[in-house]
Design a protein around this motif. Structure first.
Motif, mmCIF file in Angstrom:
data_model
loop_
_atom_site.group_PDB
_atom_site.id
_atom_site.type_symbol
_atom_site.label_atom_id
_atom_site.label_comp_id
_atom_site.label_asym_id
_atom_site.label_seq_id
_atom_site.Cartn_x
_atom_site.Cartn_y
_atom_site.Cartn_z
ATOM 1 N N ARG A 9 0.859 -1.197 0.000
ATOM 2 C CA ARG A 9 0.000 0.000 0.000
ATOM 3 C C ARG A 9 0.886 1.234 0.000
ATOM 4 N NH1 ARG A 9 -5.234 0.353 0.845
ATOM 5 N NH2 ARG A 9 -5.017 2.203 2.150
ATOM 6 N N TYR A 10 0.440 2.215 -0.730
ATOM 7 C CA TYR A 10 1.197 3.450 -0.875
ATOM 8 C C TYR A 10 0.358 4.636 -0.422
ATOM 9 C CZ TYR A 10 4.530 0.815 -3.630
ATOM 10 O OH TYR A 10 5.469 -0.104 -4.029
ATOM 11 N N ALA A 11 1.051 5.725 -0.150
ATOM 12 C CA ALA A 11 0.406 6.992 0.164
ATOM 13 C C ALA A 11 0.916 8.021 -0.838
ATOM 14 C CB ALA A 11 0.753 7.434 1.587
ATOM 15 N N VAL A 12 0.088 9.001 -1.130
ATOM 16 C CA VAL A 12 0.494 10.103 -1.999
ATOM 17 C C VAL A 12 1.116 11.180 -1.118
ATOM 18 C CG1 VAL A 12 -0.301 11.862 -3.630
ATOM 19 C CG2 VAL A 12 -1.331 9.579 -3.655
ATOM 20 N N VAL A 13 2.274 11.672 -1.539
ATOM 21 C CA VAL A 13 2.963 12.743 -0.828
ATOM 22 C C VAL A 13 3.183 13.921 -1.777
ATOM 23 C CG1 VAL A 13 4.084 11.249 0.872
ATOM 24 C CG2 VAL A 13 5.219 11.693 -1.302
ATOM 25 N N TYR A 20 4.243 15.815 -6.727
ATOM 26 C CA TYR A 20 3.661 14.638 -6.089
ATOM 27 C C TYR A 20 4.509 13.402 -6.321
ATOM 28 C CZ TYR A 20 -0.684 17.254 -5.534
ATOM 29 O OH TYR A 20 -1.633 18.177 -5.164
ATOM 30 N N SER A 21 4.346 12.443 -5.416
ATOM 31 C CA SER A 21 4.994 11.145 -5.548
ATOM 32 C C SER A 21 4.205 10.122 -4.736
ATOM 33 C CB SER A 21 6.436 11.220 -5.045
ATOM 34 O OG SER A 21 7.119 10.015 -5.346
ATOM 35 N N VAL A 22 4.545 8.860 -4.918
ATOM 36 C CA VAL A 22 3.983 7.800 -4.077
ATOM 37 C C VAL A 22 5.071 7.366 -3.104
ATOM 38 C CG1 VAL A 22 2.302 7.002 -5.761
ATOM 39 C CG2 VAL A 22 4.555 5.984 -5.744
ATOM 40 N N TRP A 23 4.647 6.915 -1.928
ATOM 41 C CA TRP A 23 5.570 6.518 -0.878
ATOM 42 C C TRP A 23 4.941 5.357 -0.128
ATOM 43 C CZ3 TRP A 23 10.432 7.550 -0.480
ATOM 44 C CH2 TRP A 23 11.099 7.312 0.723
ATOM 45 N N PRO A 24 5.721 4.369 0.277
ATOM 46 C CA PRO A 24 5.138 3.247 1.033
ATOM 47 C C PRO A 24 4.372 3.758 2.254
ATOM 48 C CG PRO A 24 7.384 2.748 0.407
ATOM 49 C CD PRO A 24 7.162 4.194 0.070
ATOM 50 N N GLU A 25 3.141 3.301 2.403
ATOM 51 C CA GLU A 25 2.272 3.797 3.472
ATOM 52 C C GLU A 25 2.818 3.492 4.867
ATOM 53 O OE1 GLU A 25 -2.486 3.973 4.062
ATOM 54 O OE2 GLU A 25 -1.650 1.977 3.809
ATOM 55 N N ASP A 26 3.590 2.424 4.982
ATOM 56 C CA ASP A 26 4.093 2.041 6.305
ATOM 57 C C ASP A 26 5.383 2.762 6.691
ATOM 58 O OD1 ASP A 26 5.688 0.739 4.453
ATOM 59 O OD2 ASP A 26 5.667 -1.189 5.498
ATOM 60 N N ARG A 27 5.819 3.714 5.893
ATOM 61 C CA ARG A 27 7.011 4.513 6.207
ATOM 62 C C ARG A 27 6.622 5.967 6.394
ATOM 63 N NH1 ARG A 27 11.775 2.376 2.194
ATOM 64 N NH2 ARG A 27 11.433 0.162 2.562
ATOM 65 N N ALA A 28 7.354 6.647 7.240
ATOM 66 C CA ALA A 28 7.124 8.083 7.421
ATOM 67 C C ALA A 28 7.463 8.797 6.118
ATOM 68 C CB ALA A 28 7.998 8.609 8.550
ATOM 69 N N ALA A 29 6.732 9.847 5.827
ATOM 70 C CA ALA A 29 7.014 10.631 4.620
ATOM 71 C C ALA A 29 8.440 11.155 4.694
ATOM 72 C CB ALA A 29 6.025 11.783 4.502
ATOM 73 N N PRO A 30 9.130 11.182 3.567
ATOM 74 C CA PRO A 30 10.499 11.689 3.588
ATOM 75 C C PRO A 30 10.536 13.171 3.932
ATOM 76 C CG PRO A 30 9.793 11.237 1.336
ATOM 77 C CD PRO A 30 8.705 10.769 2.232
ATOM 78 N N GLU A 31 11.673 13.619 4.432
ATOM 79 C CA GLU A 31 11.824 15.023 4.799
ATOM 80 C C GLU A 31 11.507 15.913 3.600
ATOM 81 O OE1 GLU A 31 15.269 18.013 6.442
ATOM 82 O OE2 GLU A 31 15.407 15.874 6.921
ATOM 83 N N GLY A 32 10.692 16.942 3.850
ATOM 84 C CA GLY A 32 10.309 17.868 2.803
ATOM 85 C C GLY A 32 9.042 17.477 2.063
ATOM 86 N N TRP A 33 8.459 16.335 2.414
ATOM 87 C CA TRP A 33 7.244 15.842 1.771
ATOM 88 C C TRP A 33 6.167 15.664 2.831
ATOM 89 C CZ3 TRP A 33 6.982 14.790 -3.539
ATOM 90 C CH2 TRP A 33 8.194 14.907 -4.217
ATOM 91 N N VAL A 38 -4.332 10.545 0.677
ATOM 92 C CA VAL A 38 -4.777 9.542 -0.293
ATOM 93 C C VAL A 38 -3.835 8.354 -0.188
ATOM 94 C CG1 VAL A 38 -5.104 9.030 -2.742
ATOM 95 C CG2 VAL A 38 -5.707 11.280 -1.852
ATOM 96 N N ALA A 39 -4.403 7.151 -0.070
ATOM 97 C CA ALA A 39 -3.593 5.937 0.023
ATOM 98 C C ALA A 39 -4.318 4.803 -0.680
ATOM 99 C CB ALA A 39 -3.338 5.582 1.487
ATOM 100 N N GLY A 40 -3.559 3.798 -1.080
ATOM 101 C CA GLY A 40 -4.124 2.630 -1.747
ATOM 102 C C GLY A 40 -3.029 1.900 -2.495
ATOM 103 N N SER A 41 -3.421 1.179 -3.530
ATOM 104 C CA SER A 41 -2.428 0.496 -4.351
ATOM 105 C C SER A 41 -1.615 1.548 -5.108
ATOM 106 C CB SER A 41 -3.113 -0.439 -5.349
ATOM 107 O OG SER A 41 -3.825 0.316 -6.319
ATOM 108 N N CYS A 45 -2.900 5.299 -6.382
ATOM 109 C CA CYS A 45 -2.205 6.542 -6.025
ATOM 110 C C CYS A 45 -1.741 7.282 -7.271
ATOM 111 C CB CYS A 45 -1.030 6.234 -5.107
ATOM 112 S SG CYS A 45 -1.522 5.698 -3.452
ATOM 113 N N LEU A 46 -1.197 6.548 -8.237
ATOM 114 C CA LEU A 46 -0.752 7.190 -9.464
ATOM 115 C C LEU A 46 -1.924 7.788 -10.249
ATOM 116 C CD1 LEU A 46 2.004 4.683 -10.608
ATOM 117 C CD2 LEU A 46 2.323 6.982 -9.643
#
Length: 63
Positions: A9-13, A20-33, A38-41, A45-46
């Protein structure tokens, strides 16, 4: 690598330049994002990003 694992599962950042980008939902958003709520497959997300990110120029380059 997580880029090829479509079952994850991914989240939109989004960053401060309104990019915009997709990021694994189980990880904290990277610094600056930041999460946009919105989350899903990856494909879901794309699809969301494709619908909302219509001007690919960084925010600072838009007039």
């Amino acid at each position: 690598m997580f880029e090829d694992d479509d079952r994850r599962r991914y989240a939109v950042v989004r960053n401060h330049e309104d990019q915009y980008s997709v990021w694994p939902e189980d990880r904290a958003a990277p610094e600056g994002w930041a999460l946009v709520g919105v989350a899903g497959s990856k494909s879901e997300c794309l699809a969301h990003i494709s619908a909302v990110w219509t001007d690919l120029r960084p925010l600072s380059q838009r007039s």
